[in-house]
Scaffold this motif. Structure first.
Motif, PDB file in Angstrom:
ATOM      1  N   VAL A  39       0.848  -1.199   0.000  1.00 50.92           N
ATOM      2  CA  VAL A  39       0.000   0.000   0.000  1.00 50.92           C
ATOM      3  C   VAL A  39       0.883   1.247   0.000  1.00 50.92           C
ATOM      4  CG1 VAL A  39      -1.607   1.378   1.394  1.00 50.92           C
ATOM      5  CG2 VAL A  39      -2.018  -1.073   1.079  1.00 50.92           C
ATOM      6  N   LEU A  40       1.919   1.244   0.830  1.00 51.70           N
ATOM      7  CA  LEU A  40       2.789   2.417   0.924  1.00 51.70           C
ATOM      8  C   LEU A  40       3.662   2.575  -0.321  1.00 51.70           C
ATOM      9  CD1 LEU A  40       3.713   2.311   4.709  1.00 51.70           C
ATOM     10  CD2 LEU A  40       2.104   3.825   3.539  1.00 51.70           C
ATOM     11  N   ILE A  51      -0.680   9.388   2.799  1.00 54.97           N
ATOM     12  CA  ILE A  51      -1.859   8.650   3.236  1.00 54.97           C
ATOM     13  C   ILE A  51      -2.032   8.909   4.726  1.00 54.97           C
ATOM     14  CG2 ILE A  51      -0.538   6.520   3.670  1.00 54.97           C
ATOM     15  CD1 ILE A  51      -3.012   4.938   2.674  1.00 54.97           C
ATOM     16  N   THR A  52      -3.264   9.076   5.175  1.00 52.33           N
ATOM     17  CA  THR A  52      -3.488   9.316   6.603  1.00 52.33           C
ATOM     18  C   THR A  52      -3.456   7.992   7.349  1.00 52.33           C
ATOM     19  OG1 THR A  52      -5.895   9.111   6.520  1.00 52.33           O
ATOM     20  CG2 THR A  52      -4.962  11.311   6.082  1.00 52.33           C
ATOM     21  N   TYR A  53      -3.266   8.087   8.646  1.00 48.21           N
ATOM     22  CA  TYR A  53      -3.274   6.884   9.486  1.00 48.21           C
ATOM     23  C   TYR A  53      -4.596   6.129   9.310  1.00 48.21           C
ATOM     24  CZ  TYR A  53       0.923   8.573  11.840  1.00 48.21           C
ATOM     25  OH  TYR A  53       2.204   8.997  12.103  1.00 48.21           O
ATOM     26  N   ARG A  54      -5.700   6.862   9.303  1.00 46.58           N
ATOM     27  CA  ARG A  54      -7.011   6.222   9.169  1.00 46.58           C
ATOM     28  C   ARG A  54      -7.149   5.533   7.819  1.00 46.58           C
ATOM     29  NH1 ARG A  54     -10.787   6.065  12.217  1.00 46.58           N
ATOM     30  NH2 ARG A  54     -10.216   7.860  13.471  1.00 46.58           N
ATOM     31  N   GLU A  55      -6.717   6.217   6.745  1.00 45.57           N
ATOM     32  CA  GLU A  55      -6.790   5.609   5.409  1.00 45.57           C
ATOM     33  C   GLU A  55      -5.936   4.351   5.332  1.00 45.57           C
ATOM     34  OE1 GLU A  55      -7.480   9.692   2.761  1.00 45.57           O
ATOM     35  OE2 GLU A  55      -5.436   9.014   3.230  1.00 45.57           O
ATOM     36  N   LEU A  56      -4.747   4.393   5.928  1.00 47.60           N
ATOM     37  CA  LEU A  56      -3.894   3.203   5.919  1.00 47.60           C
ATOM     38  C   LEU A  56      -4.539   2.080   6.721  1.00 47.60           C
ATOM     39  CD1 LEU A  56      -1.252   1.798   5.121  1.00 47.60           C
ATOM     40  CD2 LEU A  56      -0.266   2.682   7.253  1.00 47.60           C
ATOM     41  N   GLN A  61      -6.804  -3.377   6.331  1.00 48.79           N
ATOM     42  CA  GLN A  61      -7.887  -4.302   6.664  1.00 48.79           C
ATOM     43  C   GLN A  61      -8.541  -4.829   5.388  1.00 48.79           C
ATOM     44  OE1 GLN A  61     -10.396  -3.420  10.279  1.00 48.79           O
ATOM     45  NE2 GLN A  61      -9.350  -1.437  10.088  1.00 48.79           N
ATOM     46  N   GLU A  62      -8.756  -3.928   4.426  1.00 48.27           N
ATOM     47  CA  GLU A  62      -9.366  -4.330   3.158  1.00 48.27           C
ATOM     48  C   GLU A  62      -8.465  -5.309   2.405  1.00 48.27           C
ATOM     49  OE1 GLU A  62     -12.225  -4.561   0.310  1.00 48.27           O
ATOM     50  OE2 GLU A  62     -12.412  -3.393   2.157  1.00 48.27           O
ATOM     51  N   ALA A  63      -7.175  -5.000   2.315  1.00 48.61           N
ATOM     52  CA  ALA A  63      -6.239  -5.829   1.555  1.00 48.61           C
ATOM     53  C   ALA A  63      -6.010  -7.192   2.195  1.00 48.61           C
ATOM     54  CB  ALA A  63      -4.906  -5.103   1.388  1.00 48.61           C
ATOM     55  N   SER A  64      -5.968  -7.236   3.528  1.00 46.94           N
ATOM     56  CA  SER A  64      -5.674  -8.490   4.227  1.00 46.94           C
ATOM     57  C   SER A  64      -6.913  -9.333   4.486  1.00 46.94           C
ATOM     58  CB  SER A  64      -4.995  -8.201   5.566  1.00 46.94           C
ATOM     59  OG  SER A  64      -5.913  -7.558   6.448  1.00 46.94           O
ATOM     60  N   GLY A  65      -8.077  -8.680   4.513  1.00 44.38           N
ATOM     61  CA  GLY A  65      -9.300  -9.394   4.863  1.00 44.38           C
ATOM     62  C   GLY A  65      -9.483  -9.561   6.358  1.00 44.38           C
ATOM     63  N   VAL A  66      -8.519  -9.076   7.151  1.00 45.50           N
ATOM     64  CA  VAL A  66      -8.603  -9.175   8.610  1.00 45.50           C
ATOM     65  C   VAL A  66      -9.131  -7.846   9.135  1.00 45.50           C
ATOM     66  CG1 VAL A  66      -7.332  -9.511  10.757  1.00 45.50           C
ATOM     67  CG2 VAL A  66      -6.720 -10.824   8.718  1.00 45.50           C
ATOM     68  N   ARG A  67     -10.204  -7.917   9.908  1.00 48.05           N
ATOM     69  CA  ARG A  67     -10.899  -6.727  10.401  1.00 48.05           C
ATOM     70  C   ARG A  67     -10.823  -6.634  11.916  1.00 48.05           C
ATOM     71  NH1 ARG A  67     -12.464  -2.790   6.912  1.00 48.05           N
ATOM     72  NH2 ARG A  67     -12.734  -3.695   4.857  1.00 48.05           N
ATOM     73  N   THR A  68     -11.062  -5.430  12.419  1.00 50.22           N
ATOM     74  CA  THR A  68     -11.141  -5.212  13.861  1.00 50.22           C
ATOM     75  C   THR A  68     -12.032  -4.015  14.144  1.00 50.22           C
ATOM     76  OG1 THR A  68      -9.884  -4.887  15.904  1.00 50.22           O
ATOM     77  CG2 THR A  68      -9.118  -3.682  13.965  1.00 50.22           C
ATOM     78  N   ALA A  70     -11.203  -2.570  17.109  1.00 48.97           N
ATOM     79  CA  ALA A  70     -10.287  -1.910  18.046  1.00 48.97           C
ATOM     80  C   ALA A  70      -9.942  -0.519  17.522  1.00 48.97           C
ATOM     81  CB  ALA A  70      -9.016  -2.741  18.203  1.00 48.97           C
ATOM     82  N   LEU A  71      -9.730   0.406  18.429  1.00 48.59           N
ATOM     83  CA  LEU A  71      -9.364   1.766  18.044  1.00 48.59           C
ATOM     84  C   LEU A  71      -8.045   1.751  17.280  1.00 48.59           C
ATOM     85  CD1 LEU A  71     -10.277   3.689  21.316  1.00 48.59           C
ATOM     86  CD2 LEU A  71     -11.573   3.598  19.174  1.00 48.59           C
ATOM     87  N   LEU A  72      -7.983   2.545  16.237  1.00 51.06           N
ATOM     88  CA  LEU A  72      -6.823   2.589  15.355  1.00 51.06           C
ATOM     89  C   LEU A  72      -5.524   2.832  16.108  1.00 51.06           C
ATOM     90  CD1 LEU A  72      -5.944   2.656  12.314  1.00 51.06           C
ATOM     91  CD2 LEU A  72      -6.174   5.135  12.480  1.00 51.06           C
ATOM     92  N   HIS A  73      -5.530   3.774  17.039  1.00 47.99           N
ATOM     93  CA  HIS A  73      -4.281   4.111  17.730  1.00 47.99           C
ATOM     94  C   HIS A  73      -3.771   2.970  18.610  1.00 47.99           C
ATOM     95  CE1 HIS A  73      -7.193   5.455  20.851  1.00 47.99           C
ATOM     96  NE2 HIS A  73      -6.266   5.006  21.663  1.00 47.99           N
ATOM     97  N   ASN A  74      -4.609   1.951  18.844  1.00 41.25           N
ATOM     98  CA  ASN A  74      -4.168   0.803  19.640  1.00 41.25           C
ATOM     99  C   ASN A  74      -3.355  -0.203  18.846  1.00 41.25           C
ATOM    100  OD1 ASN A  74      -5.340   1.737  22.008  1.00 41.25           O
ATOM    101  ND2 ASN A  74      -7.274   0.698  21.620  1.00 41.25           N
ATOM    102  N   TRP A  75      -3.360  -0.107  17.499  1.00 43.22           N
ATOM    103  CA  TRP A  75      -2.638  -1.112  16.725  1.00 43.22           C
ATOM    104  C   TRP A  75      -1.853  -0.576  15.529  1.00 43.22           C
ATOM    105  CZ3 TRP A  75      -4.384  -1.620  11.665  1.00 43.22           C
ATOM    106  CH2 TRP A  75      -5.679  -1.167  11.399  1.00 43.22           C
ATOM    107  N   ILE A  76      -2.152   0.597  15.010  1.00 41.92           N
ATOM    108  CA  ILE A  76      -1.494   1.062  13.787  1.00 41.92           C
ATOM    109  C   ILE A  76       0.002   1.314  14.000  1.00 41.92           C
ATOM    110  CG2 ILE A  76      -1.940   3.543  14.035  1.00 41.92           C
ATOM    111  CD1 ILE A  76      -2.278   1.521  10.764  1.00 41.92           C
ATOM    112  N   GLY A  77       0.392   1.732  15.186  1.00 47.34           N
ATOM    113  CA  GLY A  77       1.812   1.956  15.470  1.00 47.34           C
ATOM    114  C   GLY A  77       2.639   0.689  15.339  1.00 47.34           C
ATOM    115  N   ARG A  78       2.066  -0.432  15.746  1.00 47.42           N
ATOM    116  CA  ARG A  78       2.796  -1.704  15.637  1.00 47.42           C
ATOM    117  C   ARG A  78       2.873  -2.153  14.188  1.00 47.42           C
ATOM    118  NH1 ARG A  78       2.088  -5.748  20.292  1.00 47.42           N
ATOM    119  NH2 ARG A  78       4.264  -6.061  19.751  1.00 47.42           N
TER     120      ARG A  78
END
Length: 198
Positions: A39-40, A51-56, A61-68, A70-78
């Protein structure tokens, strides 16, 4: 894997055969990291694109098929941390410089991981972090974009810091010593030759 009755009861899931299937956090994170890199790279293929954090978050999630839910800031950094290390391993430019906040167009504090992995000290402040990120973004465009300007492009700071840099340059110019004639002590013109003593 254990099947659940609905997405609401799952922290992380993918849909298989019309049913939500639980996915562990580690598996979700691995899937999102793998999805984030291409994506990047695609973002870097468009000069000055970000690209914004939210857009990424939505894109991985769309590309991997894995959804959540959970709040974005809890996992996007990792997710981004994984991209930082993978880009360093591949000797690619730091793609995470392309990920910015929607409110101000700046990278977040997590960008310091790029500096840390490169063996550099953390940025002293948000401005220094943004200056490094702007240079890194240009390196990304130069690596992946086929439609660069003829001069190869230039670093692009967030608009807030473009103004700051312009103000700093003006202030530095005002602080620069004014050349004066050593004989009559009058400010010299642009020619550097005193009109009074010549």
């Amino acid at each position: 894997m254990e099947r659940q009755g609905g997405e609401q009861r799952l922290g992380y899931w993918r849909v298989e055969n019309g049913s939500a299937v639980a996915v562990g956090y580690a598996e979700a994170l691995a899937a999102w990291r793998a999805a984030a890199y291409p994506v990047l790279v695609q973002v870097a293929g468009r000069y000055r694109a970000v690209i914004t954090y939210r857009e990424l978050g939505e894109a991985v999630q769309e590309a991997s098929g894995v959804r959540t839910r959970a709040l974005l800031h809890n996992w996007i950094g990792r997710v981004l941390g994984g991209v930082v290390h993978e880009a360093h391993r591949r000797q690619d430019p730091p793609l995470t410089a392309l990920v910015v906040h929607s409110a101000d167009g700046m990278v977040g504090e997590g960008y310091n991981e790029v500096l840390q992995v490169a063996g550099l000290p953390a940025a002293a402040d948000a401005h220094d972090r943004e200056v490094h990120a702007a240079t890194s973004r240009l390196a990304c465009y130069r690596a992946y974009c086929t439609a660069l300007p003829a001069d190869g492009g230039s670093p692009a700071l967030a608009p807030r810091y473009q103004d700051t840099v312009a103000r700093r340059r003006t202030a530095a110019a005002l602080r620069a010593p004014v050349p004066v004639c050593p004989s009559c002590h009058v400010q010299l013109p642009a020619t550097g030759i005193c009109d009074n003593c010549d």
